[in-house]
Motif scaffolding. Sequence first.
Motif, PDB file in Angstrom:
ATOM      1  N   LYS A  14       1.237   9.395  -5.860  1.00  0.00           N
ATOM      2  CA  LYS A  14       1.643  10.964  -5.620  1.00  0.00           C
ATOM      3  C   LYS A  14       2.488  11.272  -6.543  1.00  0.00           C
ATOM      4  O   LYS A  14       2.618  12.563  -7.043  1.00  0.00           O
TER       5      LYS A  14
ATOM      6  N   LYS B 269       1.090   4.005  -2.974  1.00  0.00           N
ATOM      7  CA  LYS B 269       0.456   5.439  -2.640  1.00  0.00           C
ATOM      8  C   LYS B 269       1.903   6.422  -3.063  1.00  0.00           C
ATOM      9  O   LYS B 269       1.545   7.443  -3.605  1.00  0.00           O
TER      10      LYS B 269
ATOM     11  N   ARG C  57       0.908  -1.215   0.044  1.00  0.00           N
ATOM     12  CA  ARG C  57       0.057  -0.099  -0.018  1.00  0.00           C
ATOM     13  C   ARG C  57       0.861   1.234  -0.034  1.00  0.00           C
ATOM     14  O   ARG C  57       0.441   2.413  -0.701  1.00  0.00           O
TER      15      ARG C  57
END
Length: 245
Positions: free
Chosen positions: A147, A143, A139
């Motif tokens: 970004k 992420k 995860r």
Amino acid sequence: MTVFPARRAVPSARALPPVAVPHPRVDSPGVLEPARPTPLEWARRRRAERGARRLEAAGARALGQLDHLGPAWHVIEWPRTDVTDVLDRGQDDRAGFLAIGPSGLFAVTIADHGRARVLVAGDVVQINGKRPPYVAESRRDAKRASKALSDAVGLTVPVTPVLTFVGSGVISVYGLPKDCLMATHRELDRLLVAGGSRISPATAEKLSRVAQHPGTWLNGTYRPTADYRWYDEGRTAADKPAHRR
């Protein structure tokens, strides 16, 4: 009476030819020989090298399963570990890649379990009595990729985490984690295409070019507008023709 053998007469100094006498070698005090590693350090280095080779082989097996997905899919190697993590941990003990295709973007994390049995219960993964944080790392990687890509293109780019097990051991699942896909390397290709068609092949190709640029992962220093535009000159997202269903 002890009789010693007669010694030869020593010639005079004038009769002696000039001979260069080598001076004894003296090492400078500043140059020191490298210290040999202790048996414990040697064993740790050998174990780290074996682990790196196993991770590389596991990643190659997972990549081989994606060879027949077609030209619409792109596999990108990316720096999955931050610079601060490298300094703290010394090395990256994980493997993975980005898979970009019509189904979207996926951050694939490789977990090599060999012949060991794997127990999965939600976010908990247990291998040989240990519980590595594979789900949390997957995860976090997704992420971070989302970004970086979003900052580069100026739009929100969702990235789905995928945890892939490589090995021959039995995998027992008592509950899948949320917001994280999970499969063996033999099922990885079917898992990626199961999402259908969400983006066009042209968009997947553009995103792959952004992901391949090193500046994308260096604090968002890459700006795609310097190399190409998402739309033709004078067009915007609102100018796209409507597709009838």
